[in-house]
Design a protein around this motif. Structure first.
Motif, mmCIF file in Angstrom:
data_model
loop_
_atom_site.group_PDB
_atom_site.id
_atom_site.type_symbol
_atom_site.label_atom_id
_atom_site.label_comp_id
_atom_site.label_asym_id
_atom_site.label_seq_id
_atom_site.Cartn_x
_atom_site.Cartn_y
_atom_site.Cartn_z
ATOM 1 N N GLN A 192 66.380 33.401 13.879
ATOM 2 C CA GLN A 192 66.637 32.083 13.294
ATOM 3 C C GLN A 192 66.864 32.175 11.780
ATOM 4 O OE1 GLN A 192 67.174 29.240 15.106
ATOM 5 N NE2 GLN A 192 67.912 28.568 13.097
ATOM 6 N N ASP A 193 66.038 33.004 11.126
ATOM 7 C CA ASP A 193 66.207 33.190 9.670
ATOM 8 C C ASP A 193 67.581 33.780 9.361
ATOM 9 O OD1 ASP A 193 63.754 32.178 9.153
ATOM 10 O OD2 ASP A 193 62.761 34.092 8.785
ATOM 11 N N ALA A 194 67.985 34.744 10.172
ATOM 12 C CA ALA A 194 69.288 35.387 9.945
ATOM 13 C C ALA A 194 70.413 34.365 10.105
ATOM 14 C CB ALA A 194 69.472 36.549 10.915
ATOM 15 N N GLU A 195 70.300 33.522 11.123
ATOM 16 C CA GLU A 195 71.325 32.484 11.341
ATOM 17 C C GLU A 195 71.379 31.532 10.141
ATOM 18 O OE1 GLU A 195 71.244 30.262 14.960
ATOM 19 O OE2 GLU A 195 71.206 32.050 16.217
ATOM 20 N N ASP A 196 70.210 31.129 9.665
ATOM 21 C CA ASP A 196 70.157 30.209 8.514
ATOM 22 C C ASP A 196 70.809 30.834 7.289
ATOM 23 O OD1 ASP A 196 68.864 28.451 10.113
ATOM 24 O OD2 ASP A 196 66.863 28.803 9.294
ATOM 25 N N VAL A 197 70.515 32.128 7.088
ATOM 26 C CA VAL A 197 71.071 32.800 5.905
ATOM 27 C C VAL A 197 72.594 32.900 6.019
ATOM 28 C CG1 VAL A 197 71.127 34.941 4.576
ATOM 29 C CG2 VAL A 197 68.956 34.084 5.403
ATOM 30 N N VAL A 198 73.086 33.251 7.208
ATOM 31 C CA VAL A 198 74.541 33.361 7.402
ATOM 32 C C VAL A 198 75.201 32.012 7.091
ATOM 33 C CG1 VAL A 198 76.378 33.783 9.092
ATOM 34 C CG2 VAL A 198 74.353 35.211 9.085
ATOM 35 N N GLN A 199 74.594 30.959 7.593
ATOM 36 C CA GLN A 199 75.121 29.605 7.340
ATOM 37 C C GLN A 199 75.174 29.329 5.831
ATOM 38 O OE1 GLN A 199 73.010 26.627 9.588
ATOM 39 N NE2 GLN A 199 73.643 25.033 8.155
ATOM 40 N N GLU A 200 74.083 29.622 5.152
ATOM 41 C CA GLU A 200 74.018 29.399 3.691
ATOM 42 C C GLU A 200 75.097 30.208 2.969
ATOM 43 O OE1 GLU A 200 70.263 30.081 1.744
ATOM 44 O OE2 GLU A 200 69.198 29.084 3.362
ATOM 45 N N VAL A 201 75.254 31.463 3.410
ATOM 46 C CA VAL A 201 76.208 32.362 2.747
ATOM 47 C C VAL A 201 77.621 31.791 2.832
ATOM 48 C CG1 VAL A 201 77.322 34.643 2.894
ATOM 49 C CG2 VAL A 201 74.846 34.456 3.069
ATOM 50 N N PHE A 202 78.024 31.382 4.014
ATOM 51 C CA PHE A 202 79.407 30.902 4.169
ATOM 52 C C PHE A 202 79.622 29.546 3.497
ATOM 53 C CE2 PHE A 202 79.685 34.305 7.267
ATOM 54 C CZ PHE A 202 80.936 34.818 6.943
ATOM 55 N N VAL A 203 78.620 28.685 3.569
ATOM 56 C CA VAL A 203 78.766 27.383 2.896
ATOM 57 C C VAL A 203 78.926 27.615 1.387
ATOM 58 C CG1 VAL A 203 77.588 25.229 2.301
ATOM 59 C CG2 VAL A 203 77.571 26.031 4.652
ATOM 60 N N TYR A 204 78.091 28.492 0.847
ATOM 61 C CA TYR A 204 78.172 28.781 -0.598
ATOM 62 C C TYR A 204 79.523 29.422 -0.938
ATOM 63 C CZ TYR A 204 77.220 30.724 -5.173
ATOM 64 O OH TYR A 204 77.309 31.037 -6.510
ATOM 65 N N ALA A 205 79.911 30.411 -0.126
ATOM 66 C CA ALA A 205 81.158 31.130 -0.422
ATOM 67 C C ALA A 205 82.361 30.189 -0.353
ATOM 68 C CB ALA A 205 81.330 32.276 0.565
ATOM 69 N N PHE A 206 82.414 29.359 0.666
ATOM 70 C CA PHE A 206 83.569 28.458 0.812
ATOM 71 C C PHE A 206 83.612 27.412 -0.303
ATOM 72 C CE2 PHE A 206 83.846 29.313 5.672
ATOM 73 C CZ PHE A 206 84.505 30.497 5.404
ATOM 74 N N ALA A 233 76.410 36.368 22.436
ATOM 75 C CA ALA A 233 77.580 35.527 22.741
ATOM 76 C C ALA A 233 77.295 34.074 22.337
ATOM 77 C CB ALA A 233 77.866 35.601 24.240
ATOM 78 N N GLY A 234 78.212 33.475 21.654
ATOM 79 C CA GLY A 234 78.074 32.067 21.271
ATOM 80 C C GLY A 234 77.319 31.841 19.969
ATOM 81 N N GLN A 235 76.686 32.878 19.490
ATOM 82 C CA GLN A 235 75.871 32.725 18.268
ATOM 83 C C GLN A 235 76.749 32.461 17.037
ATOM 84 O OE1 GLN A 235 73.275 36.062 17.702
ATOM 85 N NE2 GLN A 235 71.758 34.857 16.602
ATOM 86 N N ILE A 236 77.828 33.202 16.943
ATOM 87 C CA ILE A 236 78.733 33.063 15.791
ATOM 88 C C ILE A 236 79.375 31.668 15.785
ATOM 89 C CG2 ILE A 236 80.904 33.981 14.819
ATOM 90 C CD1 ILE A 236 78.470 35.760 14.295
ATOM 91 N N GLU A 237 79.744 31.193 16.984
ATOM 92 C CA GLU A 237 80.351 29.857 17.096
ATOM 93 C C GLU A 237 79.338 28.781 16.697
ATOM 94 O OE1 GLU A 237 80.648 32.171 19.466
ATOM 95 O OE2 GLU A 237 82.779 32.597 19.233
ATOM 96 N N ARG A 238 78.085 28.992 17.120
ATOM 97 C CA ARG A 238 77.027 28.016 16.795
ATOM 98 C C ARG A 238 76.839 27.927 15.272
ATOM 99 N NH1 ARG A 238 73.202 29.942 20.064
ATOM 100 N NH2 ARG A 238 71.914 30.920 18.472
ATOM 101 N N ILE A 239 76.827 29.070 14.629
ATOM 102 C CA ILE A 239 76.652 29.079 13.166
ATOM 103 C C ILE A 239 77.860 28.395 12.506
ATOM 104 C CG2 ILE A 239 76.293 30.523 11.116
ATOM 105 C CD1 ILE A 239 75.117 32.667 12.983
ATOM 106 N N TRP A 240 79.057 28.660 13.051
ATOM 107 C CA TRP A 240 80.282 28.066 12.488
ATOM 108 C C TRP A 240 80.220 26.536 12.548
ATOM 109 C CZ3 TRP A 240 83.676 28.134 9.087
ATOM 110 C CH2 TRP A 240 84.893 27.456 9.179
ATOM 111 N N ASN A 241 79.724 26.018 13.672
ATOM 112 C CA ASN A 241 79.595 24.558 13.787
ATOM 113 C C ASN A 241 78.675 24.018 12.702
ATOM 114 O OD1 ASN A 241 81.266 24.516 15.997
ATOM 115 N ND2 ASN A 241 79.600 24.678 17.477
ATOM 116 N N ALA A 242 77.566 24.725 12.473
ATOM 117 C CA ALA A 242 76.615 24.296 11.436
ATOM 118 C C ALA A 242 77.257 24.375 10.040
ATOM 119 C CB ALA A 242 75.367 25.157 11.487
ATOM 120 N N VAL A 243 78.061 25.433 9.827
ATOM 121 C CA VAL A 243 78.743 25.596 8.525
ATOM 122 C C VAL A 243 79.698 24.429 8.307
ATOM 123 C CG1 VAL A 243 80.398 27.027 7.245
ATOM 124 C CG2 VAL A 243 78.525 28.105 8.466
#
Lengths: 195, 163
Positions: free
Chosen positions: A45-59, B63-73
């Motif tokens: 979950q932490d890794a997912e949160d960080v990835v999200q933060e990274v791309f939002v910041y980068a974009f 599977a599906g994890q990258i898409e899930r993160i993309w939706n959140a982004v």
């Protein structure tokens, strides 16, 4: 076309307001950034949160990226490592997601016997546990070097340190990993080295 | 032992081909002639090979994890950015210091600066007593000061200090 050239083309399209270019840019780097983040925080979950933060910041800061200073991948990795450090600091004791660790999907050869598969799993688990035991700066160095194939110069850029320091961190990580694997049993180390 | 120490500290760089030619030649010579150095070389090379092979396998997304993160982004990208003023730390500290000093200036009695004065010499006061009358004069600092009822007093009745 190299990855960097592809990224620069996509960035130009993003800056022109082309929404599909953002998707393509994300798809190009998301898996690598996730692997990096997971290898540093060892929590899904932490890794997912960080990835999200990274791309939002980068974009949101795409205009600030300077291709003369570093490759886009290095820039993204720098943001990711910095965010992982913040996460790591927030949670001094990282919550290790062992369920994820022990379900690593390593493709097994067709001729593999159950015993060999088990041995492979044990070796992978041992290595993962050893990585968790490493101090964060050594873990960063070894993951960037062997997990992502970065040069010492690139590791130095990402970790914000001189190239010599990056090199010595990789060397230290080697020494620590050997000790840690030995402490888990000489047999395991031999097994690791025999594959 | 010296050869082994020399080799061990440079082995990772040697395997990665990151040593200058002179050191590299020396390392190769040690690895060829010293069995302990050779064993170290083999161990490090194998470990490096293992790391290159296995570290990339850690954290492969499901599977599906990258898409899930993309939706959140995407969701987060659509949210309007709240402009937060970027305060410099120095300015922030200065404002806090001023705020902390306000109570010192408010509701505090005014303090007047007073000039230090020389202490007065000891005053000798002696009553001049006339029979049947109240004290009429005192000598202060060798000065005759009249207080009241001077009528019955003559200068002769004044007693000076020491007199």
């Amino acid at each position: 076309m190299s990855e960097q050239e592809q990224a620069l083309g996509l960035i130009a399209r993003c800056l022109q307001g082309e929404q599909i270019a953002y998707t393509e840019l994300y798809e190009l780097y998301a898996a690598g950034i996730y692997r990096l983040c997971y290898s540093l925080v060892f929590h899904k979950q932490d890794a997912e949160d960080v990835v999200q933060e990274v791309f939002v910041y980068a974009f949101k800061n795409l205009k600030r990226y300077d291709s003369d200073k570093s490759a886009f991948k290095t820039w993204l990795y720098t943001i990711a490592v910095s965010r992982c450090r913040n996460t790591y600091r927030r949670k001094r004791l990282p919550q290790i997601d062992f369920s994820q660790i022990f379900q690593l999907n390593i493709p097994a050869p067709q001729s593999e016997t159950p015993e060999a598969a088990l041995a492979q799993r044990n070796v992978q688990d041992a290595l993962t546990e050893a990585l968790i035991e490493l101090p964060l700066n050594l873990r960063e160095a070894v993951v960037l070097r062997y997990g992502h194939g970065l040069t010492y110069r690139e590791i130095a850029d990402v970790m914000n340190c001189p190239a010599k320091t990056a090199e010595s961190r990789v060397r230290l990580a080697h020494q620590r990993l050997r000790k840690l694997l030995q402490s888990q049993g000489q047999g395991l180390l031999e097994e690791l080295l025999s594959f | 032992m010296m050869k082994y120490r020399y080799c061990r500290s440079r082995m990772v760089a040697y395997i990665n081909g990151e040593l200058p030619p002179r050191v590299r030649r020396r390392m190769a010579q040690y690895i060829d002639t010293c069995p302990r150095c050779y064993a170290e070389y083999v161990r490090q090379r194998e470990l490096q090979h293992e790391l290159k092979m296995r570290v990339p396998g850690i954290g492969i997304p499901e599977a599906g994890q990258i898409e899930r993160i993309w939706n959140a982004v995407q969701l987060q990208m659509q949210q309007p950015t709240v402009a937060t003023p970027h305060l410099r730390y120095g300015v922030l500290i200065a404002v806090m210091v001023v705020l902390l000093m306000i109570p010192l200036f408010v509701s505090q009695p005014a303090v007047e600066a007073s000039v230090a004065t020389q202490p007065q010499p000891q005053t000798l006061i002696q009553k001049v007593v006339t029979p049947g009358a109240t004290p009429v004069a005192v000598v202060v600092n060798n000065t005759l000061e009249l207080t009241s009822q001077l009528m019955n007093v003559t200068p002769a009745a004044v007693v000076t200090p020491g007199g």
